[in-house]
Design a protein around this motif. Structure first.
Motif, PDB file in Angstrom:
ATOM      1  N   ILE A   3      -5.310 119.419   4.901  1.00  0.00           N
ATOM      2  CA  ILE A   3      -3.955 119.956   5.020  1.00  0.00           C
ATOM      3  C   ILE A   3      -3.119 119.389   3.895  1.00  0.00           C
ATOM      4  O   ILE A   3      -3.075 118.182   3.696  1.00  0.00           O
ATOM      5  N   ARG A   4      -2.498 120.253   3.183  1.00  0.00           N
ATOM      6  CA  ARG A   4      -1.565 119.799   2.161  1.00  0.00           C
ATOM      7  C   ARG A   4      -0.272 120.573   2.342  1.00  0.00           C
ATOM      8  O   ARG A   4      -0.195 121.503   3.126  1.00  0.00           O
ATOM      9  N   ARG A   5       0.705 120.180   1.597  1.00  0.00           N
ATOM     10  CA  ARG A   5       2.007 120.809   1.702  1.00  0.00           C
ATOM     11  C   ARG A   5       1.892 122.282   1.351  1.00  0.00           C
ATOM     12  O   ARG A   5       1.276 122.662   0.363  1.00  0.00           O
ATOM     13  N   ILE A   6       2.487 123.111   2.178  1.00  0.00           N
ATOM     14  CA  ILE A   6       2.442 124.545   1.930  1.00  0.00           C
ATOM     15  C   ILE A   6       3.193 124.842   0.634  1.00  0.00           C
ATOM     16  O   ILE A   6       4.297 124.346   0.405  1.00  0.00           O
ATOM     17  N   GLU A   7       2.573 125.646  -0.183  1.00  0.00           N
ATOM     18  CA  GLU A   7       3.211 126.058  -1.445  1.00  0.00           C
ATOM     19  C   GLU A   7       3.452 127.555  -1.386  1.00  0.00           C
ATOM     20  O   GLU A   7       2.503 128.341  -1.412  1.00  0.00           O
ATOM     21  N   ARG A  33      -0.111 129.035  -0.776  1.00  0.00           N
ATOM     22  CA  ARG A  33      -1.325 128.198  -0.742  1.00  0.00           C
ATOM     23  C   ARG A  33      -1.185 127.190   0.384  1.00  0.00           C
ATOM     24  O   ARG A  33      -0.085 126.815   0.788  1.00  0.00           O
ATOM     25  N   ASN A  34      -2.330 126.722   0.847  1.00  0.00           N
ATOM     26  CA  ASN A  34      -2.401 125.643   1.832  1.00  0.00           C
ATOM     27  C   ASN A  34      -1.848 126.026   3.203  1.00  0.00           C
ATOM     28  O   ASN A  34      -1.416 125.146   3.960  1.00  0.00           O
ATOM     29  N   GLN A  36      -2.754 126.641   6.655  1.00  0.00           N
ATOM     30  CA  GLN A  36      -3.965 126.253   7.385  1.00  0.00           C
ATOM     31  C   GLN A  36      -4.019 126.888   8.765  1.00  0.00           C
ATOM     32  O   GLN A  36      -3.017 126.970   9.467  1.00  0.00           O
ATOM     33  N   GLU A  86       9.410 121.336   8.329  1.00  0.00           N
ATOM     34  CA  GLU A  86       9.679 122.669   7.784  1.00  0.00           C
ATOM     35  C   GLU A  86      10.098 122.482   6.330  1.00  0.00           C
ATOM     36  O   GLU A  86      10.861 121.561   6.008  1.00  0.00           O
ATOM     37  N   ILE A  87       9.600 123.330   5.458  1.00  0.00           N
ATOM     38  CA  ILE A  87       9.961 123.200   4.055  1.00  0.00           C
ATOM     39  C   ILE A  87      10.858 124.356   3.647  1.00  0.00           C
ATOM     40  O   ILE A  87      10.733 125.480   4.124  1.00  0.00           O
TER      41      ILE A  87
ATOM     42  N   ALA B 756       2.582 116.651   5.970  1.00  0.00           N
ATOM     43  CA  ALA B 756       2.783 117.018   4.564  1.00  0.00           C
ATOM     44  C   ALA B 756       4.011 117.884   4.367  1.00  0.00           C
ATOM     45  O   ALA B 756       4.547 117.966   3.251  1.00  0.00           O
ATOM     46  N   ASN B 757       4.465 118.539   5.431  1.00  0.00           N
ATOM     47  CA  ASN B 757       5.576 119.473   5.281  1.00  0.00           C
ATOM     48  C   ASN B 757       6.906 118.896   5.738  1.00  0.00           C
ATOM     49  O   ASN B 757       7.872 119.635   5.927  1.00  0.00           O
TER      50      ASN B 757
END
Lengths: 99, 815
Positions: A3-7, A33-34, A36, A86-87, B756-757
């Motif tokens: 899992i990485r930060r959603i781009e 991207r990312n 999941q 949330e980003i 990560a978010n």
């Protein structure tokens, strides 16, 4: 994959000519991207309006969702997993005719 | 080497199983005249054979306790991946088959026949060994037909992303002739010995009636795939300002609009959906499943003899990537033509096959199990209902097979002894499925007796009360199994967040229930096909996403431990409730320690009789306990929603996973009119003699900011009094607690994860949980009061503690 930060790469807002499903008026396609597939569902909102029926792309290229009402000019897209962080993305809705 | 010496060397591989030694020794003795003298063991039961299986190897197969002669035979063909069940190959399920010429058989079965010499993972079945001559003639390595690719997930093709390093949890060595495993290459012409003979991956025993791997087999040679419309209407699960919904799946046009023609083409190619042949405007959802059953050792195409009906368990996995794109065709991939005219290769990830180890355990217990695929639901990002409908569809399939005279299951399944197991979102779904089942007409209803939610989500816990999935029923037992180090359903946000955990499911359930909160247990490792992250971990484990990655938390247990605990607790649940085996009851009330010694914090409420004295839930009866008697709390205690409690000025909900009301006592020195909570017992309930245990849930507030902060924190002292109508008082304190097994009070388990978010670049988040634990005082400890004339029960707090103590679920139990 980890899992990485959603781009979020891109977002497209498509008005629906005919109402589909419940009362949706717009389809939002997000290239990202990312994103999941995990226990927590992906959730997104445009401004303060939550996206409905979010489906992640089976090939991992992003997701699709729907809006019940037309967003306001300048409403921004936010993405995350339900209950978690949330980003803020760079995707912003621009109403037709608005510079 | 003399024959006896050869046999002796072979037997050293089985130090702990005399019956295994005897069985193989006897088999070898039966073919002694035909065997070369210099055979060496190259693979024991459950292991990967050294150098693969080669031509001229000797395979020994035993069937102890069964009227089936052992087989000693020579491999005379290359090994090939087959599913078995053809006219020239035995039906033993997927695996590697080779022709074996028997050396010890009578003429009737002397003809060569393809036999399964390795299982689907390339390991020797548990009733077989492989031998090889110490001096082998020069042979080219045999060409082999490769097996289907293991169900691991390669990352999608993302530009500018370094490919993660995948470390498989379990070594998998396909048959590629001549590849040494651990020992050096033997020098031709000289005998060799292996430095490390064989570490059996699983304990080997021949005493269990269904231990032989060969008797576990799928039905037929292919997975069952059936398309059924899963009819349901859109339903709204409201949570604060966020709303989540299930879709109506009635409209093919909607599907095309939502997903696009290319995605629909992929789904149809993989069997996730297809246009309803009865109504092209609609689509149907594929139901694919895998069945394991206790089989007749003489013919694995039949159920074990005896004519008895077997209980049934339905297993459903959770959300996971349903498919992946591959660069070249594989044995399981399909070619999809896109709208542009180009083609891609995709293959399904069979999550439903990730519980076969558990299905084999259930077969050992005489239980038929079906693991059903909810990849269509995963592909459609469904929440609960489609998965729940798929569970019931699987049971309907079994019932149809039970009714078919041509089916091996004809009249052999007991649909009044049904169990459900759901993992992750599947854990939510089995609760929903149980409720949907109750709404069915009696004629089509299943007798669901046991439900297990394994690391479940709780997606209705923040909905309106009436919309929250809640299990109840007099004849139902509910088990929640959840890990302290779950890095997916981590409980981030606590008990009031959308992303709830099994704690909330447990709290809401009103039936007999138990919850086992296991230390070091994560989320993904229960499913052997969910090995899609480095180090086989969960999504939010800190080491995954940080650069450089910190070490893996050493408290997280291995995949093997996860599966061992699943066999024990989940297998134990179905033994207990479907087979009536009470010997495992202690796993669920804390009396028994599990076989690997994993610590656990256990809550439970079940028995032949349960009497709730007070659970603090009913707001409408202020001043009264659950029995209906008067209830008086000390001035420093109030009844609160646990997740809304405050310590100082700080809400504690991020660390409280519960959805229950408790008595919150802020015990501190002072002059108080009373220091005890008192629950009066109505006259109609005054006789406690039928009960054996007084139980209650208890914890205190721990400073969980760091592990050091609470490691030395003491548990609260207390006193419990039973007062009778004649003035007699029986008083005990915390020393009267039953601390056998896992019943001793336990501190929280520290757990951090990396979201990560969150924030500008991700954040470490402490998800350590302060949770209630069921404590037990035997009623026999209460001397001095007449238990047939109980007037009141009192719980007194120790004011020297100076902190918050939380009490709940005062109860009497008759086991």
């Amino acid at each position: 994959m980890a899992i990485r930060r959603i781009e979020v790469l891109n977002g497209r807002f498509e008005p629906l000519r005919a109402r589909v499903g419940a009362e949706w008026v717009m389809r939002v396609t997000v290239d990202a991207r990312n994103v999941q597939q995990r226990a927590l569902p992906v959730q997104a909102r445009v401004g303060r309006q939550p996206m409905r029926a979010v489906v992640t792309s089976p090939l991992g290229t992003g997701f699709v969702g729907f809006l019940e009402r037309m967003p306001r000019d300048g409403d921004r897209l936010y993405v995350g997993y339900a209950g978690a962080g949330e980003i803020e993305t760079s995707v912003v809705y621009r109403a037709p005719g608005v510079a | 080497m003399t024959p006896d010496a050869m046999l002796d060397s072979i037997e050293t591989a089985f130090p702990d199983s005399s019956s295994a030694r005897l069985a193989f020794r006897g088999a070898l003795a039966s073919a002694q005249q035909q065997l070369p003298p210099d055979l060496r063991l190259v693979g024991g039961p459950g292991t990967t054979p050294y150098g693969g299986v080669q031509q001229d190897d000797v395979v020994v197969r035993v069937n102890p306790g069964e009227p089936v002669a052992p087989l000693v035979g020579r491999v005379t063909s290359q090994a090939t991946w087959l599913r078995g069940g053809t006219w020239d190959a035995e039906a033993s399920g997927p695996g590697f088959y080779a022709t074996i010429t028997p050396l010890n058989a009578a003429e009737a079965i002397a003809a060569p026949r393809a036999r399964r010499i390795l299982d689907a993972r390339g390991r020797i079945p548990t009733n077989q060994i492989v031998l090889r001559r110490a001096v082998t003639p020069a042979m080219p390595p045999p060409a082999v037909v490769p097996p289907p690719a293991p169900a691991s997930v390669a990352p999608p093709p993302i530009v500018a992303q370094p490919a993660p390093t995948r470390v498989p949890a379990e070594p998998y060595e396909p048959i590629i002739g001549g590849q040494p495993l651990v020992a050096p290459e033997p020098v031709r012409g000289e005998p060799f010995t292996l430095d490390d003979p064989f570490t059996l991956e699983e304990p080997f025993t021949l005493e269990e009636p269904f231990a032989l791997e060969e008797v576990f087999s799928d039905v037929g040679s292919t997975d069952i795939t059936e398309f059924r419309r899963i009819p349901y209407t859109a339903e709204w699960i409201k949570s604060d300002t966020r709303q989540f919904e299930e879709w109506s799946t009635r409209d093919q046009a909607w599907l095309m609009t939502a997903l696009g023609a290319d995605t629909v083409a992929i789904f149809e190619a993989l069997g996730f959906t297809r246009i309803d042949p009865a109504d092209p405007s609609k689509f149907r959802v594929g139901v694919k499943c895998c069945i394991h059953y206790p089989a007749d050792p003489a013919d694995s195409n039949k159920l074990a003899p005896g004519g008895a009906r077997f209980p049934v368990v339905l297993i459903v996995h959770g959300n996971h990537t349903a498919l992946r794109r591959v660069s070249a065709p594989t044995a399981s991939s399909v070619t999809v033509t896109l709208g542009s005219g180009s083609t891609i290769e995709v293959e399904e990830i069979p999550s439903h096959l990730g519980y076969e180890y558990l299905q084999q355990e259930l077969a050992r217990q005489g239980i038929v199990s079906m693991s059903v695929s909810t990849n269509p639901a995963n592909a459609l990002n469904s929440f609960i209902r489609m998965r729940a409908e798929t569970v019931l569809a699987g049971l309907d399939i079994l019932r149809r097979m039970d009714g078919q005279a041509s089916s091996r299951f004809h009249n052999r399944l007991d649909f009044q002894k049904v169990g459900l197991l759901g993992h992750s979102r599947g854990g939510d779904a089995v609760v929903k499925a149980t409720l949907l089942n109750l709404a069915r007409p009696v004629a089509t209803r299943f007798g669901i007796k046991a439900v297990c939610s394994l690391a479940p989500t709780d997606q209705t816990g923040t909905a309106r009360t009436a919309d929250r999935l809640t299990l109840g029923g007099a004849d139902l037992f509910y088990l929640v199994v959840y890990g302290t180090h779950d890095g997916d359903v981590s409980g981030i946000g606590g008990g009031k967040a959308f992303s709830g955990t099994g704690f909330r499911h447990y709290d809401r359930a009103t039936c007999a229930k138990s919850m086992v909160f296991l230390e070091g247990i994560a989320h993904n490792r229960f499913n052997t096909n969910w090995n899609n992250l480095p180090d086989y971990c969960d999504p939010d484990e800190p080491h995954v996403a940080q650069t450089p990655p910190p070490p893996v938390d050493p408290r997280i247990r291995t995949a093997a431990d996860h599966q061992a605990l699943a066999r024990e607790y989940i297998g134990g649940l179905f033994r207990f409730r479907l087979n009536g085996d009470v010997s495992v009851r202690g796993l669920f009330d804390g009396n028994l320690v599990n076989s690997i010694g994993a610590q656990a914090l256990i809550q439970w409420a079940f028995g032949a009789r349960r009497l709730v004295i007070d659970d603090f839930e009913d707001e409408s009866t202020a001043g009264r306990d659950t029995l209906g008697g008067n209830a008086v709390a000390p001035p420093f205690a109030t009844e609160v929603d646990f997740a809304s409690a405050i310590v100082g000025t700080d809400p504690i909900d991020p660390h409280v996973p519960h959805q229950t009301k408790v008595l919150d006592a802020f015990a501190r020195p002072g002059t108080w009119a009373t220091r005890a909570y008192r629950a009066e017992v109505p006259t109609a309930r005054k006789d406690f003699r039928d009960f054996v245990e007084f139980t209650f849930r208890l914890t205190r507030w721990f400073d969980v900011s760091t592990l050091a902060a609470f490691s030395g924190t003491s548990f609260p002292n207390f006193k419990v009094r039973i007062l009778d109508g004649a003035g007699g008082v029986a008083e005990v304190d915390q020393t009267a607690l039953d601390v056998a097994g896992l019943r001793a009070p336990a501190r929280p388990y520290f757990h951090e994860l990396f979201d990560a978010n969150s924030g500008p670049s991700g954040e470490i988040i402490n998800v350590t949980k302060v949770s209630l634990q069921t404590l037990v005082i035997p009623l026999s400890r209460f001397a001095g009061a007449a238990l047939n004339n109980v007037q009141a029960v009192e719980f007194e707090f120790d004011l020297s503690l100076s902190g918050h103590v939380y009490v709940d679920s005062l109860m009497l139990i008759k086991p």
